[in-house]
Scaffold this active site. Sequence first.
Site, PDB file in Angstrom:
ATOM      1  NE  ARG A 192      -1.575   1.852   1.979  1.00 21.05           N
ATOM      2  CZ  ARG A 192      -1.515   1.338   0.757  1.00 21.05           C
ATOM      3  NH1 ARG A 192      -1.926   2.031  -0.269  1.00 21.05           N
ATOM      4  NH2 ARG A 192      -1.090   0.094   0.556  1.00 21.05           N
ATOM      5  CB  CYS A 202      -7.041   4.342  -2.554  1.00 26.99           C
ATOM      6  SG  CYS A 202      -7.733   3.909  -4.159  1.00 26.99           S
ATOM      7  NE  ARG A 210      -0.948  -3.587  -4.898  1.00 27.80           N
ATOM      8  CZ  ARG A 210      -1.115  -2.273  -5.019  1.00 27.80           C
ATOM      9  NH1 ARG A 210      -0.755  -1.655  -6.135  1.00 27.80           N
ATOM     10  NH2 ARG A 210      -1.638  -1.560  -4.047  1.00 27.80           N
ATOM     11  CG  ASP A 247     -10.410   3.050  -6.576  1.00 27.25           C
ATOM     12  OD1 ASP A 247      -9.371   3.585  -7.009  1.00 27.25           O
ATOM     13  OD2 ASP A 247     -10.535   1.810  -6.439  1.00 27.25           O
ATOM     14  CG  HIS A 277      -6.214  -1.792  -1.320  1.00 32.93           C
ATOM     15  ND1 HIS A 277      -5.078  -2.222  -0.655  1.00 32.93           N
ATOM     16  CD2 HIS A 277      -5.830  -0.727  -2.070  1.00 32.93           C
ATOM     17  CE1 HIS A 277      -4.055  -1.446  -1.023  1.00 32.93           C
ATOM     18  NE2 HIS A 277      -4.483  -0.532  -1.863  1.00 32.93           N
ATOM     19  CD  GLN A 322      -5.488   3.411   0.283  1.00 39.14           C
ATOM     20  OE1 GLN A 322      -4.467   3.170  -0.336  1.00 39.14           O
ATOM     21  NE2 GLN A 322      -5.683   4.584   0.897  1.00 39.14           N
TER      22      GLN A 322
HETATM   23  N1  NVA Z   1      -9.239  -0.257  -7.429  1.00 38.32           N
HETATM   24  C1  NVA Z   1      -7.860   0.077  -7.707  1.00 38.32           C
HETATM   25  C2  NVA Z   1      -7.153   0.437  -6.445  1.00 38.32           C
HETATM   26  C3  NVA Z   1      -5.711   0.877  -6.639  1.00 38.32           C
HETATM   27  C4  NVA Z   1      -5.013   1.201  -5.336  1.00 38.32           C
HETATM   28  C5  NVA Z   1      -7.178  -1.081  -8.402  1.00 38.32           C
HETATM   29  O1  NVA Z   1      -7.386  -2.231  -7.983  1.00 38.32           O
HETATM   30  O2  NVA Z   1      -6.457  -0.866  -9.377  1.00 38.32           O
HETATM   31  N1   CP Z   2      -3.349   3.156  -3.104  1.00 38.73           N
HETATM   32  C1   CP Z   2      -2.446   2.239  -3.503  1.00 38.73           C
HETATM   33  O1   CP Z   2      -2.462   1.072  -3.100  1.00 38.73           O
HETATM   34  O2   CP Z   2      -1.516   2.725  -4.360  1.00 38.73           O
HETATM   35  P1   CP Z   2      -0.463   1.868  -5.192  1.00 38.73           P
HETATM   36  O3   CP Z   2      -1.240   1.091  -6.218  1.00 38.73           O
HETATM   37  O4   CP Z   2       0.433   2.907  -5.835  1.00 38.73           O
HETATM   38  O5   CP Z   2       0.269   0.972  -4.268  1.00 38.73           O
END
Ligand code: NVA
Ligand code: CP
Length: 310
Positions: A298, A270, A108, A230, A135, A138
């Site tokens: 997940r 998500c 990530r 989101d 993502h 997800q």
């Molecule tokens: N769009 C959000 C998704 C988190 C799972 C982010 O990138 O922070």
């Molecule tokens: N939805 C998701 O990826 O959650 P986290 O940021 O907690 O991993």
Amino acid sequence: MAVNMKGKSLVSINDLTLEEMYQIFDLAQSLKIRKLSGEPHKVLEGKTLGMIFSKPSTRTRISFETGIYHLGGIGLYFGPNDLQLGKSENIHDTAKVLSRYLDGIMIRTFSHQDVVDLAKYSSIPVINGLTDLLHPCQVLTDLFTILEKKRVLRGLNMAYLGDGNNMAHSLLHGCSKVGMDLVLATPSNYKPAKEIVENAKKNAAYMGSKIEITEDPAEAVKDADIIYTDVWASMGQESEAAERKQHFMQYQINPELVKNAKDDYIFMHCLPAHRGDEVVNEVIDSENSVVFDEAENRLHTQKAIMALVM
Ligand code: NVA
Ligand code: CP
């Protein structure tokens, strides 16, 4: 006939065939049943997954880490200050070194190109656990969850309201590939990337479905089977949160807006959710909401991905 996915990286849903996607869903379902019935399923005994996190996480970290343990392997966590990656060691060299120790990498990070490069130079599979662009884990989980709830994917209508961000992009990839109609409603300055929309339109045309981009939230939600949203400010955009709120307020998912959807619509997010911003409690805590099933799934979906590629 099963498709052999051993060694394959998952950087984008767009890299998967439809057959590979359904193979992930089928295996996720069978691993879920085995987990819930207490049947051991240590199909990755002795394997090691490296988990690199340059951004925080609740679901991704815990589901990958417990998932690899369920499969008989071990997970090694590397936080933002643990590796030389991209600082005092380049991606190429890091990829080559990690490939000598590990059996798979989950990453990530901010830059999508870093994940593309890591996958390019690694001889082991690389799984994208979120970048600024995409993502995929997800959205594969979301499609698996929809399949559980609605029994089909093709022909359903999804409305996504909010930012044209990493979630919007992976939903464009995923929904168009499986032949779901997707309407994205975003403020004019927060639209998804043009190339990803164009690509999704091509996928959708092939499947006989459609992709629409609008600025009108009520129009997007009309007759929706699924309403998705989101956060308005993603990780790394915290300083823009107040300004974004002004642009996004009319895209909030609330009881008035969801009246336009089908009675049996499902609400998805998500998570993490900013309650009172993109969604209100009356919706996220309602019977239509499946957000905690999504979070649970997940685990099962990523176990399927790891079992197939590692
Ligand atoms: N769009 C959000 C998704 C988190 C799972 C982010 O990138 O922070
Ligand atoms: N939805 C998701 O990826 O959650 P986290 O940021 O907690 O991993």
